[in-house]
Write a protein that holds these residues in place. Structure first.
Motif, mmCIF file in Angstrom:
data_model
loop_
_atom_site.group_PDB
_atom_site.id
_atom_site.type_symbol
_atom_site.label_atom_id
_atom_site.label_comp_id
_atom_site.label_asym_id
_atom_site.label_seq_id
_atom_site.Cartn_x
_atom_site.Cartn_y
_atom_site.Cartn_z
ATOM 1 N N GLU A 233 -69.333 48.100 -88.031
ATOM 2 C CA GLU A 233 -70.741 48.513 -87.936
ATOM 3 C C GLU A 233 -70.851 49.962 -87.462
ATOM 4 O O GLU A 233 -71.769 50.682 -87.852
ATOM 5 C CB GLU A 233 -71.499 47.598 -86.968
ATOM 6 C CG GLU A 233 -71.589 46.156 -87.441
ATOM 7 C CD GLU A 233 -72.381 45.295 -86.455
ATOM 8 O OE1 GLU A 233 -73.479 45.691 -86.044
ATOM 9 O OE2 GLU A 233 -71.862 44.219 -86.077
ATOM 10 N N GLU A 234 -69.901 50.384 -86.615
ATOM 11 C CA GLU A 234 -69.960 51.749 -86.068
ATOM 12 C C GLU A 234 -69.504 52.804 -87.070
ATOM 13 O O GLU A 234 -69.905 53.953 -86.991
ATOM 14 C CB GLU A 234 -69.063 51.858 -84.825
ATOM 15 C CG GLU A 234 -69.613 51.170 -83.589
ATOM 16 C CD GLU A 234 -68.597 51.248 -82.459
ATOM 17 O OE1 GLU A 234 -68.254 52.374 -82.031
ATOM 18 O OE2 GLU A 234 -68.117 50.181 -82.016
ATOM 19 N N HIS B 80 -75.863 44.928 -85.030
ATOM 20 C CA HIS B 80 -76.637 46.017 -84.429
ATOM 21 C C HIS B 80 -77.624 46.605 -85.420
ATOM 22 O O HIS B 80 -77.485 47.748 -85.859
ATOM 23 C CB HIS B 80 -75.679 47.079 -83.879
ATOM 24 C CG HIS B 80 -74.930 46.591 -82.679
ATOM 25 N ND1 HIS B 80 -75.508 46.461 -81.445
ATOM 26 C CD2 HIS B 80 -73.662 46.145 -82.548
ATOM 27 C CE1 HIS B 80 -74.628 45.978 -80.585
ATOM 28 N NE2 HIS B 80 -73.497 45.771 -81.232
ATOM 29 N N GLU C 216 -67.718 44.673 -85.116
ATOM 30 C CA GLU C 216 -68.593 45.694 -84.518
ATOM 31 C C GLU C 216 -68.048 47.096 -84.779
ATOM 32 O O GLU C 216 -68.818 48.042 -84.964
ATOM 33 C CB GLU C 216 -68.797 45.412 -83.032
ATOM 34 C CG GLU C 216 -69.715 44.199 -82.848
ATOM 35 C CD GLU C 216 -69.915 43.787 -81.398
ATOM 36 O OE1 GLU C 216 -70.082 44.676 -80.546
ATOM 37 O OE2 GLU C 216 -69.898 42.563 -81.138
#
Ligand SMILES: NC(=O)c1ccc[n+]([C@@H]2O[C@H](COP(=O)([O-])OP(=O)(O)OC[C@H]3O[C@@H](n4cnc5c(N)ncnc54)[C@H](O)[C@@H]3O)[C@@H](O)[C@H]2O)c1
Ligand SMILES: [Zn+2]
Ligand SMILES: [Zn+2]
Length: 345
Positions: free
Chosen positions: A253-254, A275, A250
């Motif tokens: 992803e950021e 996401h 994650e």
């Protein structure tokens, strides 16, 4: 012969086993010289790998000397020094012809998993012609031990799939042996920034020494912000996941920027959130890969040309008789500072 055997339920032990025999004309029997332990062996001990049944001899890395070659083996003969690939490939099936040896219909990752592995005095290698590599006369075999698995893994799943390019920005999440080998091989392509992220300051210091331009300790949960301060708000061109837990994927992803790539290397055992509500318009690509070891011949050339030194990752040395102690040292890396342990048969 002596061998390190997975006994089930988190247990392992040294056992006396019969020396392996040629089972198919394409097999070779290799007398082990050096082997090592992989994080994946620890996954097997935890019971995370159902194909590895109790009773299995562990290990999928190492170098040795051919003891016996089956009648159909043409490229190797007794006495040849060899590097054993962690991936067995027949060279003929559809996946091998597409250079996806990891999905070979009669091979793939089977060593120390579906068949007995390399943490022993001898090992049987199926499809020897296409699963072994020559070590030349007079060469020190030590650096090649790290070419069975971790260097091809880092280079193929991380650097190649991440399409690292000159001048680009790269974040590598996880500075274990895989993340560190990714830092070394990323530099073949001269990226402008290599940002290493981990929770262990000792490993981050090694990352810096290996060529990371920036290091971030993510224990405070603010790593994404720190990355965007380095790259500007757009983020990195390549984010490489080299841990194998939801939080680190994650994080990738950021921090991945428009047109960027997330190259996953980590082995995941839990559901990870994707996401798409943030990513759908960012033109990003996400890749996954089981190491194919198709880059092994190229990596061997870079080692022979002194452009790459995998031995920098070796922190401890043991004999095969002390393999239990080697496991203890390797699995308590936070305390022992272990990266790769060399085990001499
Ligand atoms: N895709 C493949 O073919 C393939 C092949 C071999 C290994 N692997 C996988 O690659 C991964 C990395 O392997 P390794 O041997 O370097 O593992 P490792 O466990 O030695 O290293 C992982 C690193 O991640 C760090 N870390 C842990 N939690 C973190 C967090 N929340 N944020 C940031 N860093 C964190 C640890 O401190 C450690 O330095 C593993 O999941 C392994 O199973 C994949
Ligand atoms: Zn491995
Ligand atoms: Zn095949």
């Amino acid at each position: 012969m002596k061998a390190l055997v997975y006994l089930g339920g988190g247990n392992k032990g040294i056992e006396d086993r019969p020396k392996p025999k040629i089972a198919s004309p394409t097999d070779a029997i290799v007398k082990m010289v050096k082997t090592t332990i992989c994080g994946t062996d620890l996954h097997i001990l935890k019971g995370d790998v159902p194909t590895a049944a109790p009773g299995r001899i562990l290990g999928h890395e190492g170098v040795g000397v051919v003891e016996e070659a089956g009648s159909a083996v043409t490229s190797f003969k007794p006495g040849d020094r060899v590097l054993i690939s962690c991936i067995t490939s027949c060279g003929k099936c559809e996946y091998c012809r597409r250079l996806m040896y990891s999905h070979c219909v009669d091979g793939g990752w089977i060593l120390g998993n579906a068949i007995d592995g390399t943490q022993a005095e001898y090992v049987r290698i199926p499809h020897a012609d296409t699963s072994l590599y020559h070590i030349l006369d007079g060469e020190d075999e030590t650096p090649f031990v790290l070419c069975s698995d971790i260097f091809p893994t880092s280079f193929e799943c991380g650097v190649l799939n991440g399409e690292i390019a000159p001048g680009s920005s790269v974040a590598i999440v996880g500075a274990g042996p895989i993340g560190l080998a990714t830092i070394l091989t990323a530099q073949f392509y001269s990226p402008a920034e290599i940002i290493a992220i981990d929770v262990d300051d000792k490993r981050l210091a090694i990352a810096k020494a290996f060529g990371a331009t920036h290091v971030i300790n993510s224990s405070d949960g603010k790593a994404a912000k720190a990355v965007l301060e380095i790259t500007g708000p757009r983020g990195v061109d390549t984010a490489i996941e080299a841990v194998g837990i939801p939080a680190t994927f994650e994080l990738c992803e950021e921090i991945v920027g428009p047109g960027g790539r997330i190259a996953n290397v980590g082995v995941h055992g839990k559901v990870v959130a994707l996401h798409l509500e943030n990513l759908w318009a960012r033109n990003v690509a996400i890749t996954t890969r089981l190491v194919d070891t198709v880059s092994t011949p190229m990596l061997l050339k870079t080692i022979r040309a002194h452009k790459l030194d995998p031995a920098r990752l070796i922190t401890h040395r043991f004999s095969l008789a002390d393999v239990m102690q080697a496991y203890e040292t390797f699995s308590d890396a936070a305390k022992t500072g272990a990266l790769k342990v060399m085990i001499e048969a």
